[in-house]
Design an enzyme around this catalytic site. Structure first.
Site, PDB file in Angstrom:
ATOM      1  N   GLU A 196      18.198  20.723  13.300  1.00  0.00           N
ATOM      2  CA  GLU A 196      17.688  19.377  13.535  1.00  0.00           C
ATOM      3  C   GLU A 196      18.636  18.238  13.178  1.00  0.00           C
ATOM      4  O   GLU A 196      18.323  17.381  12.327  1.00  0.00           O
ATOM      5  CB  GLU A 196      16.347  19.204  12.816  1.00  0.00           C
ATOM      6  N   GLU A 316      11.798  25.966  17.423  1.00  0.00           N
ATOM      7  CA  GLU A 316      10.638  25.671  16.597  1.00  0.00           C
ATOM      8  C   GLU A 316       9.603  24.918  17.411  1.00  0.00           C
ATOM      9  O   GLU A 316       9.939  23.976  18.130  1.00  0.00           O
ATOM     10  CB  GLU A 316      11.006  24.809  15.380  1.00  0.00           C
TER      11      GLU A 316
END
Length: 504
Positions: A196, A316
């Site tokens: 991320e 995810e």
């Protein structure tokens, strides 16, 4: 995930009714043995060593990135039973987040229960040695592993791939170390370079201190210089050309600035996508929601797949499922990722967040006891699960030698009963000495009960007798392994019937 704190308090899963309609998944349109060896890309597909397309349909099991320095839940269960359960539910890949702390000399895991023989072969091992054990057993069970550099240290997530205390040189050195550690072990199919990236990380801006695309090229080439067979998973950023989205979820820049590595056919782009239990986004309040969502996903990352640029892996996605908005979001996303029964392995790749129940803003596939499956949440994913892969032999899944015997048992449990209807789970366990390719469960109710829906199995009902047959993704059970299916029925108040299981 879209927050700096990933260790969170356990969140109790809400009791929700299962999705209406069929929830069974089907195998990809390739041979059951697809997945052998190292993998590579071809356009939007991932192919195995023999050129057969494969689909990653997996689960995140976090903990190595936290202060425990090991996957969570080992304080409750043996690691082998957890991996067996993942496989039995139809997950074929494990994403293992880690932090660079595990490379420090003397880093050892804590919160592992060794009582009663649990986790006996993990005693005295370092965190990396425990990771070796997990990888080895997953491979024996026919699962693949993706290693995810989740954080520079266990203290928290970072926007960039480096920090003042963990410079880029350390990131590169540890990526090389991992690649070298698993050379020749094709259970580890690749490395997710950094989790991320977000503002001020950019994509294509040319500033080497912020340009994640350039950093991914440096990190990816470092990995490939050690093991050129690995896939390189590259997440997006938060903002591109003034348009912001989820951390790691914005891959708009790929169209203009693709990642270019020294070895061809190794890049898999990765996006993360979440629901309102993680954070609000503008698209959730759009009057057309959820019909607007395919357009949102197309813009941020779906176009890469649809234009045949490269494979796309949703590394995810998750939710507590406690709101109607989140339920609609997950149903829409699963549909967008393409049912395996229709598209086979020509589909988006994915690993759900998470296996762990102690992810505070999503919960997990397991409930808070670290044993019970949230069959409602798992049921949403049934249509996109896919075939498993060839195991590496050995003791994985409890397979044994000598005198092959096929046998199974089934345990029927009512999980909720409100009078007008009920939900139940049936756990099928391979009690024989050889792997099963399929199973069938039969029972006869003493009352007028009828199945109204079933997930992770298909069924027929004649009078009061029900016959449930495995779905394509969970028929294969190693010796000692289990699979769980669930169903809704009506009316409630019925007695628990005797259940028989037939193995093949």
């Amino acid at each position: 995930m879209f927050r700096s704190l990933r260790r969170a308090l356990c969140a109790a899963a809400a009791l929700l009714l299962p999705l209406a309609g069929a929830q069974t998944a089907h195998a990809a349109g390739t041979a059951d043995t697809a997945g052998a060896g190292y993998w590579h890309t071809s356009g939007r597909q991932i192919l195995d060593a023999a050129g057969q397309p494969v689909r990653i349909a997996g689960i995140n099991w976090f903990g190595f990135e936290t202060g425990n320095h090991v996957v969570h839940g080992l304080w409750s269960r043996d690691y082998k039973s957890m991996i067996d359960q993942m496989k039995s539910l139809g997950y074929n890949t494990i994403r293992l987040p880690y932090s660079d702390d595990i490379f420090k000399s003397g880093t050892t895991p804590d919160s592992i229960d060794f009582s009663g023989g649990k986790n006996a072969d993990l005693q005295g091992l370092t965190s990396l040695q425990v990771m070796d054990k997990l990888v080895a057993y997953a491979g024996q069970d026919g699962m693949k592993v993706i290693l995810d550099r989740h954080r520079p240290d266990s203290g928290g997530q970072s926007a960039l791939w480096y920090t003042a205390s963990v410079p880029e040189s350390t990131w590169i050195a540890n990526l090389r170390s991992l690649a070298s550690r698993y050379v020749g072990n094709s259970t580890v199919i690749g490395i997710d370079l950094h989790n991320e990236p977000h503002d001020p990380a950019c994509w294509g801006c040319g500033d080497t201190t912020k340009d994640w695309r350039l950093a991914a090229q440096r990190g990816g080439n470092a990995v490939l210089s050690v093991n050129p067979e690995l896939l390189i998973f590259v997440e997006g950023v938060q903002t591109f050309d003034g348009v912001s989205g989820w951390w790691g979820g914005n891959l708009m820049g790929v169209a203009q600035y693709p990642v270019q590595l020294d070895v061809a056919n190794r890049v898999v782009y990765s996006a993360h996508d979440y629901a309102t239990s993680v954070a609000q986004q503008s698209w959730f309040s759009d009057p057309s929601f959820p019909a607007n969502m395919p357009g949102v996903w197309d813009k941020y990352w779906g176009y890469i797949f649809k234009q045949n640029i490269a494979p796309v892996w949703i590394g995810e996605f998750g939710t507590t499922l406690q709101s109607t908005v989140d339920q609609k979001w997950l149903a829409a996303l699963v549909s967008y990722l393409r049912p395996t029964s229709t598209y086979g392995a020509d589909s988006f790749q994915w690993t759900f967040w998470s296996w762990n129940p102690n992810s505070g803003d999503t919960g997990g596939i397991l409930k808070d006891d670290w044993n019970t499956v949230d069959t409602v949440k798992d049921g949403y994913l049934a249509s996109i699960k896919a075939s498993g892969f060839p195991g590496s032999g050995g003791s994985g899944g409890g397979t044994g030698g000598g005198g092959s015997t096929a046998a199974c048992t089934a345990a029927y449990t009512v999980s909720s009963d409100w009078g007008g209807g009920f939900n139940a789970e049936v756990k099928v366990t391979n009690t024989g000495t050889t792997a099963l390719s399929s199973w069938k469960v039969t029972w006869t109710w003493s009352g007028s009960q009828q199945v109204t829906s079933m997930w992770n199995a298909s069924y027929t009902q004649s009078g009061s007798t029900v016959t449930a047959v495995n779905a394509a993704h969970n028929g294969s059970l190693a010796a000692g392994a289990s699979a769980t299916f669930g169903f809704g029925g009506a009316p409630g108040g019925g007695a628990v019937p005797s259940v028989s299981c037939t193995a093949a």
